[in-house]
Design an enzyme around this catalytic site. Sequence first.
Site, PDB file in Angstrom:
ATOM      1  CE  LYS A 235      -3.882  -2.241   2.364  1.00  0.00           C
ATOM      2  NZ  LYS A 235      -4.704  -2.306   3.598  1.00  0.00           N
TER       3      LYS A 235
ATOM      4  CB  ALA B 118      -1.673   0.617   8.100  1.00  0.00           C
ATOM      5  CG  ASP B 119      -3.599  -5.322   5.430  1.00  0.00           C
ATOM      6  OD1 ASP B 119      -4.438  -4.848   4.634  1.00  0.00           O
ATOM      7  OD2 ASP B 119      -3.679  -6.478   5.878  1.00  0.00           O
ATOM      8  CB  THR B 120      -6.144  -4.220  10.304  1.00  0.00           C
ATOM      9  OG1 THR B 120      -5.487  -2.998  10.655  1.00  0.00           O
ATOM     10  CG2 THR B 120      -6.682  -4.882  11.573  1.00  0.00           C
TER      11      THR B 120
ATOM     12  CB  ALA C  62       1.749  -4.838   8.852  1.00  0.00           C
TER      13      ALA C  62
END
EC number: 3.6.1.9
Length: 198
Positions: free
Chosen positions: A52, A71-73, A108
């Site tokens: 991203k 970010a990634d969840t 992250a």
Amino acid sequence: MKRLYLASGSPRRRELLTQIGVPFCAVSADIDETPVVQESPSAYVERLARGKAEAGRGVVVSDEPFCVLGADTAVVLEGKILGKPVDQADACAMLMMLSGCEHEVLTAIAVLDGERCESRVVTSRVRFRAISRDEAAAYWVSGEPRDKAGGYGIQGLGAVFVAGLSGSYSAVVGLPLCETAELLGHFGIPCWQPRNAL
Ligand SMILES: Cc1cn([C@H]2C[C@H](O)[C@@H](COP(=O)(O)OP(=O)(O)OP(=O)(O)O)O2)c(=O)[nH]c1=O
């Protein structure tokens, strides 16, 4: 100071970054979020956060040096990644799986500039009380689960399911603020800090 771009369409991430006093511009960063075969949840969220940030860099037009944050969840139950629910049946099935037990939320973050990219993965544990099928169906109707990993929002109505949390609340919502501030500091981007206030 370098300008910061947040590569995200998530309103939660914008609110969280605003909360710690960092000026930024949001840019879109649509990437393919399909997991790679045999990829661990931690490697998955880290790859997506970096992807991203890189996608965000691709859309920024600037002559000045800048940084991009991605970010990634993911919600992870017994090693299995639960993404965003595709429909009501999917959302209810996810809540039934999460009902009465503990799961992990992995978020992250990745920051890059023209020279390097640094990333972190933050793991939190969330314990849900038992949830009935009727409650799961009613929760879907609220509209809240649709765009959220695991089909719930701890910051919204979904809070009534949360019996316990160990880790970072802001990471569960989508952006671990302590780690984000630290990483941005490595790139010379200051957030609000107690010493700045003196
Ligand atoms: C578990 C949980 C997730 N979420 C949200 C955070 C993320 O926005 C979303 C997980 O999906 P992501 O793919 O991480 O993020 P996104 O698609 O919303 O935004 P973008 O990729 O453009 O940055 O779920 C909550 O808001 N509350 C919660 O309690």
